[in-house]
Design an enzyme around this catalytic site. Structure first.
Site, PDB file in Angstrom:
ATOM      1  N   SER A 236       0.842  -1.190   0.000  1.00 38.08           N
ATOM      2  CA  SER A 236       0.000   0.000   0.000  1.00 38.08           C
ATOM      3  C   SER A 236       0.884   1.249   0.000  1.00 38.08           C
ATOM      4  CB  SER A 236      -0.969  -0.043   1.185  1.00 38.08           C
ATOM      5  OG  SER A 236      -1.977   0.937   1.060  1.00 38.08           O
TER       6      SER A 236
ATOM      7  N   GLU B   8      -8.695  -5.242  -5.293  1.00 36.79           N
ATOM      8  CA  GLU B   8      -8.031  -4.295  -4.401  1.00 36.79           C
ATOM      9  C   GLU B   8      -8.980  -3.394  -3.613  1.00 36.79           C
ATOM     10  OE1 GLU B   8      -4.982  -3.686  -3.500  1.00 36.79           O
ATOM     11  OE2 GLU B   8      -3.633  -4.610  -4.951  1.00 36.79           O
TER      12      GLU B   8
ATOM     13  N   HIS C  67      -7.382  -5.628  -0.995  1.00 38.92           N
ATOM     14  CA  HIS C  67      -6.133  -4.958  -0.632  1.00 38.92           C
ATOM     15  C   HIS C  67      -5.607  -5.524   0.689  1.00 38.92           C
ATOM     16  CE1 HIS C  67      -3.526  -1.401  -0.958  1.00 38.92           C
ATOM     17  NE2 HIS C  67      -3.798  -1.065   0.299  1.00 38.92           N
TER      18      HIS C  67
END
Length: 557
Positions: free
Chosen positions: A228, A346, A459
């Site tokens: 991230s 995601e 994610h």
């Protein structure tokens, strides 16, 4: 206060021992010496762990908003038994923290847990043994949108990964306005402050390089990896001057340089944040308490159209020497072996913040109206150039008519899947050791709570597998998966840990226990798809890739 003799100094240090974590200096098998003093590690599974080692001075007082400074040496032995503080932030409900914060009512009228200690520049080390083995070193940079998160969390516990005969390091860095507010437009003396969080990361890697031998590591074989905001940080670090002098390999997980800001945006947003806080000078900002600055930060989020994207490293020409997309494509980081990848779904991660698991990018949620990430101008440009309707094209490719599902697949491609593919595109011509992955495992339907939405592979979902923690309790149904310890999931985790550590060792993820992973090139687009039947797939979702092929994923702001 002056200490007139060594005996008095020793007595003072002894009296401070309980609060500082210093213990009497004795011979011990788990002690080692770093450049600022002795540290004591502790057995942690099959490896030794050293938690909470300061790598830079506390950025407090006059050091607030300044680049990281050297740690003052200590006497005695620092007992590295537990994680230390979290950098200032307002708690994120999906983050894991080592200790509870202080509960306060902020100006939004809600109670929040806040973390206020600026003495937070610490790192954690896991190593199989203190010896001269010169193991590969893997330095992990945690995510959190550059506003929350910390490396002092068991979500990033490195003991399982380190058992693959590598040294694993996790780190804290300043987040939010403490690490990424550019004050150069307010006071020239603070030019570059908007990259202090990135400078913290660099200082930590430099510390690791200097002290590698103290933990059985090889200073000339360092791999940085991050997810991230940590993945975006990897892109930023590939764009510093001579990155090969700092590390040898890089793994960018679900984070790209499209999160990195331009100088113009950084300067103007810094000026605006100071204005929102009602500060008349730098001196007033320096005198503000951490809580007051966090209140300012929250107010800035409420006023900013881009919300969580308000803070990030920026292209200052000094720390980040140019636009990362262009630099990497030109061969700036050609000496760096690269692995990169994303998860299949995601942006469904952000559904976890909603009481009904609705997606904030496609539907109205508890947070308010939908906030589509794809600019209308870009959507119109693609549709005109390719004579398509994006919604219609995705409906055909997915065999799906649900508008939210169609838009979310587009958002996944735009936000992270295609930018990470483009990163591999940009690097592979400069370095043959370039590998791309897609993490596609998801919680099996039978484990989902009744009536729950299937969020897919969101994610950060690869992290429990890659670290070997199998910490899946934050996903709907994940707790049941973890409780059953399914062999297929444990095998996936084992394969991924082997691939990541093999890559750190040689620049090639292949080896015993890893499905064949072919290198990436822009003809085959070879991609390792991680799931219950992991294998290399040539150009997965090829028609989706072609839609975005000519879009340049540079800085968004």
């Amino acid at each position: 206060m002056k200490i007139r003799n060594a005996a008095a100094l020793g007595a003072l240090l002894a009296s401070l021992g309980a609060s500082t974590g210093l213990i009497a200096k004795t011979d011990c098998e788990t002690c080692t010496q770093v450049d600022s003093g002795a540290v004591k590690g502790h057995q942690d599974g099959e490896v030794l762990s050293f938690k909470g080692i300061p790598y830079a001075a506390a950025p407090t007082g006059e050091l607030r908003f300044r680049p990281p400074q050297a740690v003052q040496p200590w006497s005695g032995v620092l007992d590295a038994a537990k994680f230390r503080s979290t950098c200032p932030q307002v708690q994120d409900v999906l983050e894991e923290y080592p200790y509870p914060g202080r509960v306060v009512k902020l100006k939004d009228g809600q109670e929040h847990e806040v973390y206020e200690s600026e003495d937070c520049l610490h790192l954690n080390v896991w190593t199989p043994k203190i010896d001269n083995a010169k193991r590969p070193i893997m330095v992990f940079i945690p995510g959190g949108a550059f506003i929350v998160g910390n490396g002092s969390s068991d979500f990033y516990n490195g003991k399982k990964l380190a058992s693959h005969d590598v040294v694993v390091v996790t780190l804290n860095y300043r987040v939010g306005l403490f690490g990424f507010m550019e004050l150069g437009g307010v006071d020239k003396r603070y030019a570059g402050s908007g990259n202090n969080g990135l400078r913290d990361q660099i200082a930590a890697i430099e510390w690791v390089k200097r002290n590698a031998a103290s933990f059985g590591g090889d200073p000339d074989n360092i791999t940085i990896f991050g997810e991230s905001a940590g993945g975006a940080s990897v892109n930023a670090l590939l764009s510093i001057k001579s990155p090969e002098k700092l590390f040898k390999r890089a793994i960018a997980q679900s984070g790209h340089s499209n999160m990195i800001h331009t100088k113009e945006f950084a300067v103007s947003s810094g000026q605006e944040i100071v204005k929102i806080g009602g500060y008349g000078s730098i001196d007033e900002v320096l005198k503000a308490t951490p809580l007051e600055l966090l209140e300012t930060q929250e107010a800035a989020f409420r006023e900013a159209a881009i919300g969580d994207l308000l803070f990030a490293p920026f292209i200052d020409g000094t720390t980040i020497v140019g636009e990362p997309h262009e630099l990497i494509k030109s061969g700036h980081a050609k000496a760096i072996d690269l692995m990169a990848g994303a998860t299949q779904n995601e942006l469904n991660y952000w559904s976890l913040y909603d009481s009904k698991l609705r997606n904030p990018f496609t539907d109205e949620t508890d947070a308010g109206p939908a906030t589509p990430p794809i600019p209308d101008e870009l959507r119109a440009e693609i549709e005109k150039k390719q004579s398509i309707s994006l919604d219609g094209k995705y409906a055909k490719l997915l065999g799906e008519s649900n508008h939210s599902v169609l838009r979310q697949a587009q958002n996944d491609d735009f936000g992270l899947i295609q930018p990470l593919r483009q990163l591999a595109d940009n690097q592979h011509g400069n370095n043959a050791n370039t590998y791309l992955y897609r993490f596609a495992w998801k919680v099996p339907t039978k484990y989902l709570p009744e009536g729950s939405v299937d969020l897919g592979s969101v994610h950060a979902l690869e992290l429990p597998f890659m670290f070997g923690t199998m910490d899946l309790g934050w996903m709907p149904g994940g707790e049941k998966v973890g409780a059953e310890s399914r062999g297929v999931d444990l095998a996936l985790s084992k394969h991924m840990m082997a691939a990541w550590t093999n890559f750190a060792r040689s620049g090639n993820p292949n080896g015993p226990g890893v499905p064949e992973w072919k290198p990436y090139d822009n003809k085959s687009h070879n991609t390792m798809v991680w799931n219950e039947q992991s294998k290399t797939v040539a150009d997965p979702d090829s028609e989706r890739r072609q839609i975005w092929q000519d879009v340049v994923f540079g800085s968004l702001f």
